[in-house]
Design an enzyme around this catalytic site. Structure first.
Site, PDB file in Angstrom:
ATOM      1  N   LYS A   8       0.819  -1.211   0.000  1.00  0.00           N
ATOM      2  CA  LYS A   8       0.000   0.000   0.000  1.00  0.00           C
ATOM      3  C   LYS A   8       0.857   1.268   0.000  1.00  0.00           C
ATOM      4  O   LYS A   8       0.452   2.305  -0.506  1.00  0.00           O
ATOM      5  CB  LYS A   8      -0.931   0.035   1.216  1.00  0.00           C
TER       6      LYS A   8
HETATM    7  C1  LIG Z   1      -4.245  -4.755   0.206  1.00  0.00           C
HETATM    8  C2  LIG Z   1      -3.430  -5.990   0.170  1.00  0.00           C
HETATM    9  C3  LIG Z   1      -3.684  -6.996  -0.782  1.00  0.00           C
HETATM   10  C4  LIG Z   1      -4.822  -6.913  -1.766  1.00  0.00           C
HETATM   11  O1  LIG Z   1      -4.659  -5.875  -2.697  1.00  0.00           O
HETATM   12  P1  LIG Z   1      -5.904  -5.342  -3.534  1.00  0.00           P
HETATM   13  O2  LIG Z   1      -5.404  -4.153  -4.268  1.00  0.00           O
HETATM   14  O3  LIG Z   1      -6.966  -4.999  -2.523  1.00  0.00           O
HETATM   15  O4  LIG Z   1      -6.327  -6.446  -4.412  1.00  0.00           O
HETATM   16  C5  LIG Z   1      -2.844  -8.087  -0.808  1.00  0.00           C
HETATM   17  N1  LIG Z   1      -1.826  -8.219   0.081  1.00  0.00           N
HETATM   18  C6  LIG Z   1      -1.577  -7.289   1.010  1.00  0.00           C
HETATM   19  C7  LIG Z   1      -0.463  -7.506   1.965  1.00  0.00           C
HETATM   20  C8  LIG Z   1      -2.345  -6.140   1.076  1.00  0.00           C
HETATM   21  O5  LIG Z   1      -2.089  -5.219   2.009  1.00  0.00           O
END
Ligand SMILES: *Cc1c(COP(=O)(O)O)cnc(C)c1O
Length: 495
Positions: free
Chosen positions: A113
């Site tokens: 993120k």
């Molecule tokens: C948010 C997240 C995901 C999923 O990503 P999306 O964009 O919601 O599909 C997968 N792994 C981790 C560690 C995340 O923080």
């Protein structure tokens, strides 16, 4: 270039308006009216550039009215070596001759993120200036764990913004919870919601469509904005790293010009894999996009059958950031694959809202099968994959990344497709130390922070600095609320 809403393409917005507003008023998501294409020789020129330079180039293709100077400043600050523990920002790790792991967790909160949430505040600040907005943006976030902390870090003490994060009380890991509870900054708030992630996300969506609340906040000098992956300013920075990874492989002569790769992504809200789809749309040589889910496999079923059905049990898994039954960003994919049929999208989303399910037409399903493969991994196979990756490749991965490797393994066995594959690695294994230790068969009575050192001792891998420093921080936020009371929390925060 202008942006339109997936549910009404007659409404068009500048990039700054789309980013400042987050979500379109009638509930649709902003998408570029036309997708830019990478010019013929672009990948060849980009391969010799830094991550930051690649970012300026790619974002510039989407952000008319933003100057290169503005983007250069934003990029230098978002992806600095103070924020990221490697100059490469998003390095590619070679696992074997046709498998590469794109590590997206070298930022301040140790999850992917950060790649977008370090950039979004800069894009938002610039957008507020360009739209002459005087009110303060209040960022409301529903998080399954990683977005919340990432957004708090990105927005902390950013001028003309406040940020309030809701997380499901029993749906995040101990370390994720502690990361949020100890958040620093004058403009931040955090509350647990009694419920799961979908309750938190549905609650936040309701707040956004509450006209009375909007009017009241406007009088107090605030407007609501979003840092969830529905904001275009979140999706765009994610396109960069797929193109960047491809350029790294070109530069290091692991692949040749024009060679197609597969991209395998552990998926929840469909934001990360959507960015890979957009990279493909821009002309990145991509064969299949492999969508990996955990036991909450609503996307696996959808991509295989064309029916999206959220009426199913919700599981709490060892990969909590993917414990999601409504994948918001899928709407953007459907918009493109339906050839911008906004009325159809509105119908599907209405059905999802009312009946919890919809079925796409055959034309869309054919296109899905052309571009995507999908699979899911249960808890035991996820853990077994962590153990085998460590044993066979001396490579430590987290639970989310393990879901992707397991699904890739199944896909290869089933299809015999041996295309070079880039696997997106979305979190540092230390963020999910308890599950990773248990996968490695280490038994312990401990919980929370002591597990960081235990995992480091067991594997010889160093604890990332932002997690190691958690033990010196004090807890600031401990309150929780019923999902019906989220509005009160907002009112109290913006008093
Ligand atoms: C948010 C997240 C995901 C999923 O990503 P999306 O964009 O919601 O599909 C997968 N792994 C981790 C560690 C995340 O923080």
């Amino acid at each position: 270039m202008y942006y339109v809403s997936t549910r009404n393409k007659m409404l068009s917005f500048t990039p700054a308006e789309a980013i400042a507003q987050g979500l379109s008023r009638e509930g649709g998501l902003f998408v570029p009216q036309v997708f830019p294409r990478l010019p013929q020789n672009a990948l060849n020129s980009l391969k010799n550039m830094s991550y930051q330079q690649r970012a300026i180039y790619i974002m510039g293709m989407y952000l008319e009215h933003f100057t290169s100077f503005e983007l250069a400043r934003a990029t230098a600050s978002a992806y600095s070596t103070e924020k990221f523990d490697t100059k490469a920002v998003a390095p590619v790790h070679k696992v074997d001759d046709n498998t590469y792991c794109l590590e997206l967790w070298h930022g301040p909160t140790c999850a992917f993120k950060d790649m977008a949430l370090q950039m979004l505040p800069h894009l938002l600040s610039l957008s507020l200036k360009k739209t002459a907005e005087k009110k303060t943006a209040c960022i409301l976030v529903a998080t399954s764990g990683d977005t919340g902390k990432g957004a708090l870090e990105g927005f902390k003490d950013v001028e003309q913004t406040k940020i309030l994060v809701f997380y499901p009380r029993d749906g995040v890991s101990d370390i994720q919870k502690l990361q949020m509870q100890t958040q620093e900054g004058e403009n931040v708030g955090v509350s647990a919601v009694i419920g799961n992630f979908d309750d938190a996300q549905t609650g936040v969506k309701k707040l956004f469509s509450d006209e009375a609340l909007r009017a009241e906040l406007a009088e107090r000098g605030y407007f609501l904005s979003s840092a969830n992956s529905i904001n275009w300013g979140r999706v765009l920075p994610q396109i960069i790293y797929y193109i960047s990874a491809y350029c790294d492989l070109l530069r290091d002569m692991e692949i040749v010009e024009g060679q197609k790769v597969n991209i395998c992504v552990p998926t929840g809200n469909f934001g990360n894999i959507l960015a890979a789809f957009y990279a493909k749309n821009m002309g990145l040589p991509v064969n299949k996009l492999i969508c990996a889910s955990n036991s909450n496999n609503v996307l696996t079923d959808f991509l295989q059958t064309g029916t999206y059905d959220r009426n199913r049990p919700f599981y709490t898994t060892v990969s909590p950031s993917m414990d999601i039954l409504i994948s918001s960003n899928l709407e953007r994919l459907l918009y493109t694959l339906s050839e911008e049929n906004d009325k159809l999208i509105e119908t599907y989303m209405g059905q999802l809202n009312n009946e919890g399910r919809y079925t796409v037409n055959d034309t869309i399903l054919k296109k899905i099968h052309r571009d995507f493969a999908a699979g899911c991994a249960d808890e035991d196979s996820t853990k077994a994959t962590i153990a085998s990756m460590k044993q066979e490749h001396d490579y430590l991965i987290d639970t989310h990344t393990a879901v992707a490797f397991k699904v890739l393994d199944d896909y290869r066995k089933e299809t015999e497709d041996d295309t070079v594959t880039i696997v997106a690695s979305t979190a540092s294994p230390f963020k999910f130390s308890d599950a990773v230790l248990s996968a490695l068969d280490v038994e312990t009575e401990e919980t929370g922070l002591p597990l960081l050192d235990l995992l480091a001792e067991t594997t010889g891998v160093e604890v990332p600095a932002p997690l190691a420093s958690l033990k010196d921080k004090s807890v600031r936020f401990t309150s929780d609320c019923e999902k019906e009371a989220m509005k009160d929390v907002v009112n109290e925060f913006l008093k």
